[in-house]
Scaffold this active site. Sequence first.
Site, PDB file in Angstrom:
ATOM      1  N   GLU A  22       0.819  -1.208   0.000  1.00  0.00           N
ATOM      2  CA  GLU A  22       0.000   0.000   0.000  1.00  0.00           C
ATOM      3  C   GLU A  22       0.858   1.266   0.000  1.00  0.00           C
ATOM      4  OE1 GLU A  22      -3.101   2.553  -0.102  1.00  0.00           O
ATOM      5  OE2 GLU A  22      -3.199   0.368  -0.374  1.00  0.00           O
ATOM      6  N   PRO A 225     -28.068  28.362   6.974  1.00  0.00           N
ATOM      7  CA  PRO A 225     -29.070  28.598   8.023  1.00  0.00           C
ATOM      8  C   PRO A 225     -28.549  29.280   9.282  1.00  0.00           C
ATOM      9  CG  PRO A 225     -28.409  26.301   8.013  1.00  0.00           C
ATOM     10  CD  PRO A 225     -27.707  26.941   6.855  1.00  0.00           C
ATOM     11  N   ASP A 248     -29.293  40.533   4.541  1.00  0.00           N
ATOM     12  CA  ASP A 248     -30.667  40.562   5.028  1.00  0.00           C
ATOM     13  C   ASP A 248     -30.745  40.090   6.477  1.00  0.00           C
ATOM     14  OD1 ASP A 248     -30.811  37.725   5.071  1.00  0.00           O
ATOM     15  OD2 ASP A 248     -31.463  37.670   2.983  1.00  0.00           O
ATOM     16  N   LYS A 270     -35.721  42.372   5.385  1.00  0.00           N
ATOM     17  CA  LYS A 270     -37.170  42.527   5.283  1.00  0.00           C
ATOM     18  C   LYS A 270     -37.837  41.696   6.369  1.00  0.00           C
ATOM     19  CE  LYS A 270     -37.178  41.193   0.918  1.00  0.00           C
ATOM     20  NZ  LYS A 270     -35.809  41.320   0.446  1.00  0.00           N
ATOM     21  N   GLY A 302     -29.748  31.093   4.127  1.00  0.00           N
ATOM     22  CA  GLY A 302     -30.155  29.880   3.424  1.00  0.00           C
ATOM     23  C   GLY A 302     -29.579  29.811   2.032  1.00  0.00           C
ATOM     24  N   MET A 383     -41.119  30.558   6.756  1.00  0.00           N
ATOM     25  CA  MET A 383     -41.857  31.799   7.055  1.00  0.00           C
ATOM     26  C   MET A 383     -43.307  31.494   7.438  1.00  0.00           C
ATOM     27  SD  MET A 383     -40.319  34.017   3.850  1.00  0.00           S
ATOM     28  CE  MET A 383     -40.655  32.675   2.694  1.00  0.00           C
TER      29      MET A 383
END
Length: 464
Positions: A22, A225, A248, A270, A302, A383
């Site tokens: 190996e 998230p 945001d 928002k 997200g 939401m």
Amino acid sequence: MEFLPLFHNLRGSRVLVVGGGEIALRKSRLLADAGAVLRVVAPQIEDQLRELVQGSGGELMLRGYQEADLDGCTLIIAATDDEPLNAQVSSDAKRRCVPVNVVDAPALCSVIFPAIVDRSPLVIAVSSGGDAPVLARLIRAKLETWIPSTYGQLAGLAARFRAQVKGLYPDVQQRRAFWEEVFQGPIADRQLAGQGDEAERLLIEKVNGAPPYAPGEVYLVGAGPGDPDLLTFRALRLMQQADVVLYDRLVAPAILELCRRDAERIYVGKRRADHAVPQDQINQQLVDLAKQGKRVLRLKGGDPFIFGRGGEEIEELAAHGIPFQVVPGITAASGCAAYAGIPLTHRDYAQSVRFITGHLKNGTSDLPWQDLVGPSQTLVFYMGLIGLPIICEQLIKHGRAADTPAALIQQGTTSNQRVFTGTLADLPRMVAEHEVHAPTLVIVGEVVVLREKLKWFEGAQSQV
């Protein structure tokens, strides 16, 4: 410095590898990638190593090592677990002044293998001189995350114009200044974004003496998230080079802190019925800033293409000819469910999953309720907190069992994560009882019962 870093051109050169296991295979892969012709000597040789040798046009010798095996070789590798044999190979090679590497025995080596970051033709080597190879590998792993794979393409682009630029700028200082502008400006940005043709066009213009016109660029980046560890490598790189950041409400402060320190930050968040900046103004702001030649980061919680209105923003950019990149993020459904220990699909419980906006318009939610009550599916509402009583009422009214398992995940993936599980009928009461607030994800489906068994991450508090 015990070892001088050098890069060895092995293409077409014969390299002897003593050993057939190996370890020999691992070394031989590197040598074959560098174009070496392999000569492998060992009583037994693994099948994969045999194939590698044959592919290199080399030779296999199924016997013990002999000094004559060194004849015609420019590099020697001893990769056996026989210490006396390794020492003999080293001694023979050094006597002939042929570079030799003995695996895991730095004292017997005249050359050593570094940890390698391969962005050919750009190659970075990290070595501890054989003293701490694990540390060198860890440093290499960090470099792998910091250096995009497209850097090799950027180096290749520069190579194609190197001779021409050398002719234009005989002075080394002028050449250095030229390439610094290339590697730190819009040409490099285009190449790293996978826009090779545009990068080459701009470089041709620069070589021909015309100042290359390149408007700024917009990076539409999904911030995930909440947990900064869930950002992609590409997202981090663009966050570090942007001149201005539009972000945001769903972008976690810890993620915002990873942006370039001196970048201008503009909040355009928002909330329901309270748009700090209307969407059309955000779109126009992106266009205006890019036309000023700025690199603009549009950072969204997200994934920008899942209930993020990212499509609308890049439509506006495309209409104005503004270059842009889109970097996907882990969407809340995937990230929050994983951190809550709730698999969204499971062969025993759910064969499909739906992502649904629970945002009410004019106090109502116009959803295909009959489709949402089918068996073996998981529903994830984004939401949906304000409209939760209506959502639960309509699902039950259209046939979803009132005792269907359900979960609320508030600020998922962060240290403030709170998870509450119950039934579909319980959800509105649970919101009031536990003072649940946005951002909260709602999951409805039999998969929720798995949380008790699969939960692994606990934030501030959770309750079943």
